[in-house]
Design a protein around this motif. Structure first.
Motif, PDB file in Angstrom:
ATOM      1  N   LEU A   1      29.887  48.337  31.956  1.00  0.00           N
ATOM      2  CA  LEU A   1      29.184  47.675  33.049  1.00  0.00           C
ATOM      3  C   LEU A   1      29.332  48.476  34.340  1.00  0.00           C
ATOM      4  CD1 LEU A   1      30.044  43.875  32.607  1.00  0.00           C
ATOM      5  CD2 LEU A   1      27.998  45.105  31.869  1.00  0.00           C
ATOM      6  N   GLY A   2      30.537  48.988  34.574  1.00  0.00           N
ATOM      7  CA  GLY A   2      30.789  49.745  35.793  1.00  0.00           C
ATOM      8  C   GLY A   2      29.942  50.992  35.902  1.00  0.00           C
ATOM      9  N   ALA A   3      29.555  51.555  34.761  1.00  0.00           N
ATOM     10  CA  ALA A   3      28.731  52.768  34.774  1.00  0.00           C
ATOM     11  C   ALA A   3      27.370  52.517  35.402  1.00  0.00           C
ATOM     12  CB  ALA A   3      28.559  53.298  33.353  1.00  0.00           C
ATOM     13  N   SER A   4      26.975  51.251  35.485  1.00  0.00           N
ATOM     14  CA  SER A   4      25.696  50.907  36.107  1.00  0.00           C
ATOM     15  C   SER A   4      25.775  50.952  37.629  1.00  0.00           C
ATOM     16  CB  SER A   4      25.261  49.501  35.673  1.00  0.00           C
ATOM     17  OG  SER A   4      26.091  48.510  36.269  1.00  0.00           O
ATOM     18  N   GLY A   5      26.995  51.085  38.164  1.00  0.00           N
ATOM     19  CA  GLY A   5      27.185  51.079  39.611  1.00  0.00           C
ATOM     20  C   GLY A   5      27.386  49.699  40.194  1.00  0.00           C
ATOM     21  N   ARG A   6      27.345  48.682  39.353  1.00  0.00           N
ATOM     22  CA  ARG A   6      27.539  47.317  39.825  1.00  0.00           C
ATOM     23  C   ARG A   6      29.015  46.963  39.783  1.00  0.00           C
ATOM     24  NH1 ARG A   6      22.519  45.150  36.109  1.00  0.00           N
ATOM     25  NH2 ARG A   6      20.856  45.570  37.604  1.00  0.00           N
ATOM     26  N   PRO A   7      29.517  46.291  40.801  1.00  0.00           N
ATOM     27  CA  PRO A   7      30.929  45.896  40.791  1.00  0.00           C
ATOM     28  C   PRO A   7      31.227  44.922  39.656  1.00  0.00           C
ATOM     29  CG  PRO A   7      29.976  45.695  42.998  1.00  0.00           C
ATOM     30  CD  PRO A   7      28.835  45.913  42.054  1.00  0.00           C
ATOM     31  N   VAL A   8      32.439  45.017  39.112  1.00  0.00           N
ATOM     32  CA  VAL A   8      32.876  44.152  38.019  1.00  0.00           C
ATOM     33  C   VAL A   8      34.280  43.641  38.337  1.00  0.00           C
ATOM     34  CG1 VAL A   8      33.229  43.929  35.537  1.00  0.00           C
ATOM     35  CG2 VAL A   8      31.577  45.605  36.401  1.00  0.00           C
ATOM     36  N   PHE A   9      34.465  42.330  38.238  1.00  0.00           N
ATOM     37  CA  PHE A   9      35.766  41.700  38.460  1.00  0.00           C
ATOM     38  C   PHE A   9      36.144  40.916  37.210  1.00  0.00           C
ATOM     39  CE2 PHE A   9      34.042  42.462  42.611  1.00  0.00           C
ATOM     40  CZ  PHE A   9      35.132  42.749  43.427  1.00  0.00           C
ATOM     41  N   THR A  10      37.420  41.021  36.813  1.00  0.00           N
ATOM     42  CA  THR A  10      37.915  40.329  35.621  1.00  0.00           C
ATOM     43  C   THR A  10      39.222  39.612  35.947  1.00  0.00           C
ATOM     44  OG1 THR A  10      39.072  42.316  34.857  1.00  0.00           O
ATOM     45  CG2 THR A  10      36.823  41.990  34.062  1.00  0.00           C
ATOM     46  N   PRO A  11      39.171  38.530  36.680  1.00  0.00           N
ATOM     47  CA  PRO A  11      40.408  37.846  37.081  1.00  0.00           C
ATOM     48  C   PRO A  11      41.155  37.266  35.880  1.00  0.00           C
ATOM     49  CG  PRO A  11      38.504  36.454  37.512  1.00  0.00           C
ATOM     50  CD  PRO A  11      37.961  37.801  37.121  1.00  0.00           C
ATOM     51  N   THR A  12      42.468  37.269  35.970  1.00  0.00           N
ATOM     52  CA  THR A  12      43.292  36.523  35.021  1.00  0.00           C
ATOM     53  C   THR A  12      43.610  35.172  35.649  1.00  0.00           C
ATOM     54  OG1 THR A  12      44.274  38.450  33.939  1.00  0.00           O
ATOM     55  CG2 THR A  12      45.544  36.405  33.884  1.00  0.00           C
ATOM     56  N   LEU A  13      43.261  34.110  34.953  1.00  0.00           N
ATOM     57  CA  LEU A  13      43.468  32.764  35.465  1.00  0.00           C
ATOM     58  C   LEU A  13      44.954  32.419  35.472  1.00  0.00           C
ATOM     59  CD1 LEU A  13      40.554  31.000  33.549  1.00  0.00           C
ATOM     60  CD2 LEU A  13      40.524  31.917  35.892  1.00  0.00           C
ATOM     61  N   THR A  14      45.336  31.540  36.386  1.00  0.00           N
ATOM     62  CA  THR A  14      46.735  31.152  36.544  1.00  0.00           C
ATOM     63  C   THR A  14      47.311  30.598  35.243  1.00  0.00           C
ATOM     64  OG1 THR A  14      46.447  30.630  38.887  1.00  0.00           O
ATOM     65  CG2 THR A  14      48.310  29.595  37.761  1.00  0.00           C
ATOM     66  N   GLY A  15      48.466  31.144  34.852  1.00  0.00           N
ATOM     67  CA  GLY A  15      49.163  30.669  33.659  1.00  0.00           C
ATOM     68  C   GLY A  15      48.950  31.509  32.425  1.00  0.00           C
ATOM     69  N   TYR A  16      48.067  32.484  32.521  1.00  0.00           N
ATOM     70  CA  TYR A  16      47.775  33.357  31.381  1.00  0.00           C
ATOM     71  C   TYR A  16      48.219  34.791  31.677  1.00  0.00           C
ATOM     72  CZ  TYR A  16      44.491  29.619  30.007  1.00  0.00           C
ATOM     73  OH  TYR A  16      43.917  28.427  29.664  1.00  0.00           O
ATOM     74  N   GLY A  17      48.385  35.575  30.603  1.00  0.00           N
ATOM     75  CA  GLY A  17      48.642  37.000  30.770  1.00  0.00           C
ATOM     76  C   GLY A  17      49.774  37.283  31.727  1.00  0.00           C
ATOM     77  N   GLU A  18      49.498  38.125  32.710  1.00  0.00           N
ATOM     78  CA  GLU A  18      50.530  38.537  33.661  1.00  0.00           C
ATOM     79  C   GLU A  18      50.963  37.407  34.583  1.00  0.00           C
ATOM     80  OE1 GLU A  18      46.545  40.009  35.462  1.00  0.00           O
ATOM     81  OE2 GLU A  18      47.425  39.702  33.472  1.00  0.00           O
ATOM     82  N   THR A  19      50.247  36.279  34.573  1.00  0.00           N
ATOM     83  CA  THR A  19      50.657  35.130  35.385  1.00  0.00           C
ATOM     84  C   THR A  19      51.225  34.009  34.514  1.00  0.00           C
ATOM     85  OG1 THR A  19      48.510  33.968  35.336  1.00  0.00           O
ATOM     86  CG2 THR A  19      48.801  35.680  37.003  1.00  0.00           C
ATOM     87  N   ARG A  20      51.604  34.306  33.307  1.00  0.00           N
ATOM     88  CA  ARG A  20      52.081  33.257  32.389  1.00  0.00           C
ATOM     89  C   ARG A  20      53.319  32.535  32.920  1.00  0.00           C
ATOM     90  NH1 ARG A  20      52.843  36.582  27.048  1.00  0.00           N
ATOM     91  NH2 ARG A  20      51.103  37.711  28.011  1.00  0.00           N
ATOM     92  N   HIS A  21      54.077  33.216  33.772  1.00  0.00           N
ATOM     93  CA  HIS A  21      55.270  32.578  34.339  1.00  0.00           C
ATOM     94  C   HIS A  21      54.907  31.438  35.300  1.00  0.00           C
ATOM     95  CE1 HIS A  21      53.978  35.629  37.222  1.00  0.00           C
ATOM     96  NE2 HIS A  21      54.649  34.979  38.169  1.00  0.00           N
TER      97      HIS A  21
END
Length: 247
Positions: free
Chosen positions: A25-45
């Protein structure tokens, strides 16, 4: 007119799940955001019994406001269909298009349990819900390397995520166009509700299919990215029209 992609992961996953889609998607030049929601992944704590749909809605709204994101193609995978619906209800002026990616599609006042009753059986006596066992818990992934990668990003979630009702009572929400992407390979008998032939804004339904399992961002990232790029073009074209420019 340029658009911005915001990709919201589903239950038990994290923003890392989009890693194979973002470069395409980024190759199109359009910004891309992929937030991790609270409680998952790196915010699991940060996971607690109070972590719910409202928490995750606030996560995404905060991102849109703090980054001043507008003309957003807001993509919600699975449970995140609930999240993007609530976000669009709060900040409809920032959303160009909603994309329900093999996702729950609620109506006002419904919880995830209402939108997809089959998941009621997953709730036990504890507030903490671990990822489900196979085959459902593999989310349609069969390649051993992909399964190993998937397991690095999975974490528990709160039952409140599934129990909290969604607010969709903002009249402006109905004007936002929608796209539905369905993954057609189902390892277990889990189906989302049928899509009405007409969108809330009066346009014909836009329903697309990917011949893969539920976690299409892992199994078919190129095909998904191509589809999202086409959807982004559609959103940009609509924004550039006289009707879209005046919204």
């Amino acid at each position: 007119m340029p658009v911005t992609y915001v990709l919201v992961h589903g239950a038990w996953h994290s923003g890392q799940s989009w890693a194979r889609v973002v470069p395409r998607l980024g190759a199109s030049g359009r910004p891309v955001f992929t937030p991790t929601l609270t409680g998952y992944g790196e915010t699991r704590h940060l996971l607690s019994p109070d972590t719910g749909l409202g928490t995750h809605t606030a996560d995404v709204v905060r991102l849109l406001v703090e980054e001043d994101l507008r003309d957003v193609v807001l993509v919600g995978h699975s449970y995140a269909g609930m999240v993007i619906s609530a976000v669009a209800n709060e900040v409809p002026e920032r959303i160009a298009r909603l994309v329900y990616l093999d996702a729950m599609v609620p109506v006002h006042g419904e919880s995830a349990l209402d939108a997809m009753p089959v998941i009621r059986g997953m709730i036990g006596g504890d507030w903490r819900m671990p990822p489900p066992p196979a085959p459902f818990g593999l989310f349609g992934i069969t390649d051993p390397a992909d399964i190993a990668w998937l397991r690095t990003m999975l974490s528990d979630q709160s039952t409140r995520c599934l129990e909290e009702p969604v607010a969709m009572d903002n009249p402006a929400l109905a004007a936002i166009p929608r796209t539905h992407i369905h993954c057609t390979v189902k390892p277990v008998d889990v189906e989302f509700r049928p899509v009405p032939s007409v969108q809330p804004n009066g346009e014909p339904a836009d329903v697309r299919e990917l011949a893969t399992g539920h976690d299409c961002m892992i199994t078919t990232p190129a095909e998904l990215a191509e589809m999202l790029l086409d959807i982004g073009d559609l959103a940009a074209s609509r924004l550039s029209s006289p009707a879209g420019a005046g919204r």
